[in-house]
Write an enzyme that holds these catalytic residues in place. Sequence first.
Site, PDB file in Angstrom:
ATOM      1  N   ASP A   1       0.798  -1.184  -0.132  1.00  0.00           N
ATOM      2  CA  ASP A   1      -0.176   0.045  -0.033  1.00  0.00           C
ATOM      3  C   ASP A   1       0.931   1.435   0.139  1.00  0.00           C
ATOM      4  O   ASP A   1       1.900   1.324   0.458  1.00  0.00           O
ATOM      5  CB  ASP A   1      -0.910  -0.169   1.157  1.00  0.00           C
TER       6      ASP A   1
ATOM      7  N   ASN B   1     -10.850  -2.514  -5.100  1.00  0.00           N
ATOM      8  CA  ASN B   1     -10.256  -1.362  -6.008  1.00  0.00           C
ATOM      9  C   ASN B   1     -10.952  -1.540  -7.319  1.00  0.00           C
ATOM     10  O   ASN B   1     -10.514  -0.310  -8.236  1.00  0.00           O
ATOM     11  CB  ASN B   1      -8.737  -2.237  -6.297  1.00  0.00           C
TER      12      ASN B   1
END
Length: 271
Positions: free
Chosen positions: A37, A85
Site C-alpha cells: 500500500d 479496487n
Amino acid sequence: MNTEGLTSQQQTPEDKERQVYLQKSGAIPRHIAVIMDGNGRWAKSRGSVRIIGHKAGVDSVKDIVEACGQLGVSHLTLYAFSTENWGRPKGEVSALMKLLVQSLRSETRKLHENDIRLTSIGETDRLPPTCRRELEEAIALTADNKHMELCLALSYSGRWDICQAVSRISQKVKDGVLCPEEINNDIIADHLATAEIPDPDLIVRTSGEFRLSNFLLWQSAYSELYVTNTYWPDFRRDQLYEAIASYQKRERRYGKVPAHLELEESTVAMR
Ligand code: IPE
Ligand code: IPE
Ligand code: MG
C-alpha cells in the site's frame, strides 16, 4: 532447485551477510503475505500522478520476490488488487491492468528460471482477457516449480473468498456428499482459494495503515502483523529484513501459555 539463479548479479556481499544473519537468528517465516500500500501517496509526495507510484511499486515487487527466494521463504502472497479496487477511477484501473500484463510479460521467464511457481487467488474472471491470458500462461509455465510459490491476490477479498467457500460447501451439502455436522475449520480452509497454501506467518502492510482491508480474513487468524510507515515503492529488501527481524522476536502463543510457563506449571502441579 536453482539456488544459483536466485542470486542476483547485483547482490552485494553485505546483503548476503544480512540474509545469513537473519537465517541464523531465528525462523524465517514460511509464508509472508504483503499488503502493498501507499503507491498513490508516494507519487503525490513527489508531485507525480498515482500511476507513477504504481510503476515504481513494480521494482519493489521484483526486489522482495528475489530476496524472499534467496532467504528460503516458501510462500509469498502479494495483495495486488482488491475486489474494492474495481471502484477506483477507470483510468487508474486500466493502467493497473496494463502494468500487470507488462510485468507478467517481462518477469515470467525470470520466475521460471529461478524455480518459482506463480499462482493467483481471487475472482480472476473479472480481469480483462489479455490480463487473464498472460496470467494463465505464466501459471501454466511455472506450474511444476518448487523453490517458492509466488501467489498474486488479484480481484481478491477475504469476504469474497469466504462467500465462494460457503457456496461450494452448501452445494456439497445439497448434493448429499457432506453433512452439516461435518463442517469444521479444516473443511472451510479446504474450500478457500488458499486451500493449497499454509496460513501466513507474517502479514506486512506498508504505508502505515493498521487494517487488513479485506485481505485473507480467515487465514490471518494467528498471523503476526507488521506495519511500517514506508510507502510500498520505498519498501525494499532492507525493510523486509526489518519485518522478519521483528517477527523473529514475537512469541506465537496461539491462545496457550508460553512454553516456559507450561513447564513451571507442571513442576508446581507435581509437588
Ligand atoms: C496500493 O497503493 C496499490 C493498490 C491498492 C492497487 P494505493 O494505490 O492504494 O496507494 P495509496 O494508498 O492511495 O497511497
Ligand atoms: C489494500 O489497499 C489493497 C491492496 C494493497 C491491493 P487499499 O489502498 O485498497 O486499502 P484501503 O482503501 O486503504 O483500505
Ligand atoms: Mg491504498
